[in-house]
Design a protein around this motif. Structure first.
Motif, PDB file in Angstrom:
ATOM      1  N   LEU A  18       0.850  -1.196   0.000  1.00 55.98           N
ATOM      2  CA  LEU A  18       0.000   0.000   0.000  1.00 55.98           C
ATOM      3  C   LEU A  18       0.885   1.244   0.000  1.00 55.98           C
ATOM      4  N   PRO A  19       0.417   2.315  -0.627  1.00 59.62           N
ATOM      5  CA  PRO A  19       1.240   3.530  -0.683  1.00 59.62           C
ATOM      6  C   PRO A  19       1.129   4.345   0.597  1.00 59.62           C
ATOM      7  N   THR A  20       2.069   5.255   0.796  1.00 61.76           N
ATOM      8  CA  THR A  20       1.941   6.273   1.846  1.00 61.76           C
ATOM      9  C   THR A  20       1.931   7.620   1.116  1.00 61.76           C
ATOM     10  N   PRO A  21       0.782   7.951   0.508  1.00 63.24           N
ATOM     11  CA  PRO A  21       0.736   9.090  -0.407  1.00 63.24           C
ATOM     12  C   PRO A  21       0.824  10.432   0.330  1.00 63.24           C
ATOM     13  N   ASP A  22       1.258  11.475  -0.377  1.00 64.46           N
ATOM     14  CA  ASP A  22       1.155  12.799   0.244  1.00 64.46           C
ATOM     15  C   ASP A  22      -0.035  13.578  -0.323  1.00 64.46           C
ATOM     16  N   LYS A  23      -0.648  13.013  -1.350  1.00 64.50           N
ATOM     17  CA  LYS A  23      -1.802  13.678  -1.944  1.00 64.50           C
ATOM     18  C   LYS A  23      -2.757  12.607  -2.479  1.00 64.50           C
ATOM     19  N   LEU A  24      -4.042  12.743  -2.197  1.00 67.85           N
ATOM     20  CA  LEU A  24      -5.037  11.771  -2.661  1.00 67.85           C
ATOM     21  C   LEU A  24      -6.306  12.511  -3.042  1.00 67.85           C
TER      22      LEU A  24
END
Lengths: 314, 345
Positions: A18-24
């Motif tokens: 799973l990602p650790t996004p900074d923008k979604l």
């Protein structure tokens, strides 16, 4: 009472992927944002603490769950809407975060159909063309915030401001997330990752007998409110939670939350007094991370929430 | 120089039988097993359906023949980690106690057997989590203790890991219908007052005397067969609540049990896969050894020049069938060696 034991069927590989996004892109939920506006607020608060910026769009419409449920034999409308809705984050170059199991299930399923069936894709493409939007290519990824929270559980743990010591919490997982067995991070029949989150927040997870029973929303609570079908079922579920000493229940689906919270008034009126506040997992996390309680919208709940959380507010 | 030694990989009943039959013709056989004793899974089985012969007796008898024949050398605690072709022979690399050595053989029999499906892959049945939920294999291992401990109600759940595409297990594991009937019958015999239920989707008892055995369990021992899948096992009041459906009556049902036995399937082994791929042997989509078509093979167990297989590494089979395949592989090996010898002369 069955004790919660850690014999986890959580898939560590899927969690790691799973990602650790900074923008979604934040996909808003109709039931979530109308019935319990605090849920959406809580998602933003937890996201902010984890460094996730949520972008939304006024152009987004319904996830098509209700459209599909009402019109399953003719899914064109749902396909066209999904194609349009998902072309919005695609244009922004963002992946999608949802906070409703229903949105998650329907978006994933319809995106899969659009991606793998040329005839369905054409339905979507035509709609987007007529609206002057670009075609949906089917590569946009869809995540439920519950899995993204679990992905960063260590970080969440380090951010806890109100340890929920001694609070007995039980989970209701809902069906539409775990049913996606090819991607869900936990076993559909014996999930434990919510309990892991409770422990990280300092609370005590409780396993109750009817833990995996349906919330009742889709068997009559949602549209038609057939009391004779729904009430015995939810009564059974909530009484088993009460017997197990549950003080608070969390959901990850506003539909489940509505059924389990709102129906308690009817259950009580029919002679089985029960009062277990039901809130969203994101609300619980946001509360533990120290969010101002007035921002979490607990006033929207039928079963009062504050009595069990009051002692943690300084 | 013509090498006539034969390697048999796997000391279960199929491998033991192959070694016995090959050595009976006077050839040298090396029988290798990774465990500390011969007998594979069967040495741990309480009894075998439908005659209720003790598994250990079958193993003992074969082990004695092997011990008495100086042509068979047994290597226990050893594994074959690599097989390669060396001219018309096959070179095997052995790993035993951390030391590696190699040896040349003229033919190889792969009898690497099977693994048991992991019961915990069905989260709803709570294996490994709720006391009282065991697998069919656990039943065999702990048979004595299980039969002694008083039980009011026992529930057997069939097809755990069989015919379930959602778990990636599309095939029928073949023996579970019979071993479930056997275990249920043994339990009922030991404890006539116990209520014994078997939840099934089909009854596939196609072995000699198999149907009669199952019928007798139902009709003479009054084991209750219910067609339907168990949805959930929930620990309640110190017992196990079973939620299921009776699909013949069309009703949901609940009952409380003290013992739940999951009839887990036979699954292919990783070691089979690695050995097979080293020799270019194909596996089927489930991971079992894929035999060459009947119309193209001179022996049913031959896979490629000098390489044969036997037993459950090919597909789930019962003990008799594994032994038969061991003999068939031996016949294939002997024919192959005879042909080579004539060609060399």
């Amino acid at each position: 009472m069955e004790e919660y034991q850690k014999l986890s069927l959580i898939d560590p590989q899927r969690v790691a992927n799973l990602p650790t996004p900074d923008k979604l892109f934040l996909f808003l939920s109709c039931t979530g944002s109308i019935e319990y506006p605090g849920t959406e607020r809580a998602v933003r608060i937890v996201g902010e603490k984890l460094g996730i910026e949520f972008i939304e769009s006024v152009d987004q419409t319904c996830c098509t769950g209700y459209m599909l449920t009402c019109n399953a034999v003719n899914p064109q409308l749902a396909l066209a809407s999904t194609s349009r809705n998902l072309s919005i984050p695609q244009e922004m170059g963002l992946d999608v975060g949802v906070f409703c199991n229903g949105c998650y299930g329907y978006l994933r399923e319809l995106a899969h159909l659009l991606h793998s069936n040329p005839a369905f894709k054409e339905v979507g493409d035509k709609a987007n063309q007529a609206l002057g939007r670009e075609k949906f290519h089917g590569h946009t990824k869809i995540y439920h915030v519950q899995e993204l929270w679990f992905r960063q559980l260590e970080k969440l743990t380090s951010l806890v401001k109100r340890p929920l010591t001694g609070l007995k919490i039980a989970a209701h997982y809902g069906c539409h997330y775990l049913a996606n067995k090819d991607v869900a991070i936990d076993d559909a029949q014996y999930p434990t990752f919510h309990e892991e989150i409770y422990k990280a927040l300092g609370a005590t997870p409780v396993v109750y007998k009817e833990r995996r029973a349906c919330c009742g929303y889709s068997v009559g609570r949602g549209f038609t409110h057939r009391e004779e079908t729904v009430l015995p079922h939810i009564t059974n579920k909530m009484l088993s939670a009460a017997t197990a000493g549950v003080q608070l229940m969390t959901t990850t689906c506003p539909g489940c939350n509505t059924a389990l919270d709102r129906e308690q008034k009817t259950i009580t009126a029919r002679g089985n007094a029960v009062s277990i506040p039901v809130i969203d997992l994101s609300q619980l996390i946001a509360f533990a991370l120290g969010a101002p309680v007035e921002q979490l919208g607990f006033k929207a709940n039928t079963t009062p929430v504050l009595p069990v959380l009051e002692r943690f507010i300084k | 120089m013509l090498n006539e030694g034969v390697l048999v990989i796997g000391g279960g009943v199929a491998g033991m039988q192959a070694a016995i039959d090959i050595a009976a013709s006077g050839r040298e056989v090396v029988l290798v097993d990774k465990e500390r004793s011969l007998g594979g899974h069967v040495k741990e089985y309480g009894s075998l359906f439908p005659e209720l012969t003790e598994g250990t007796l079958v193993v003992k008898q074969k082990a004695q023949i092997i011990k008495d024949n100086p042509k068979i050398s047994v290597m226990l605690g050893s594994e074959v980690d690599r097989l390669t072709y060396a001219d018309s022979n096959i070179k095997a690399n052995f790993v035993s106690n951390g030391t590696i050595n190699d040896q040349i053989f003229s033919a190889v029999v792969i009898a690497t057997g099977f693994d048991n499906f992991e019961g915990k892959k069905y989260g709803e049945y709570g294996y490994d989590r709720y006391p009282g939920v065991i697998t069919g294999i656990d039943f065999e291992h702990q048979e004595e203790a299980i039969l002694k401990k008083p039980i009011k109600t026992a529930v057997f759940i069939k097809c755990v890991g069989s015919r379930d595409r959602s778990k990636g297990m599309p095939y029928c594991s073949k023996i579970c219908c019979m071993y479930t009937a056997k275990q249920a019958a043994e339990l009922k015999k030991a404890q006539p007052n116990a209520q014994v239920y078997v939840f099934y989707m089909d009854i596939r008892s196609n072995f000699k005397n198999g149907e009669e055995f199952v019928r007798s369990a139902m009709e003479n021992q009054h084991i209750k067969y219910i067609r339907g899948r168990v949805g959930k096992v929930i620990p309640t009041n110190g017992r196990l609540l079973i939620r299921a459906e009776d699909t013949l009556m069309g009703v949901p049902l609940e009952l409380e049990a003290d013992l739940v036995v999951l009839a887990t399937a036979m699954v292919p082994r990783e070691s089979t896969k690695s050995l097979a791929t080293q020799l270019g042997i194909k596996l089927d989509s489930n991971g079992f050894i894929s035999p060459i078509p009947m119309t193209e093979s001179e022996n049913p167990m031959i896979l490629t020049k000098g390489v044969f297989y036997a037993g459950a590494c090919g597909f789930p089979c019962d003990v008799k069938d594994a032994i038969n395949q061991g003999s068939a592989a031996a016949a294939g090996v002997l024919g192959y060696l005879q042909f080579n010898r004539r060609a060399a002369n």
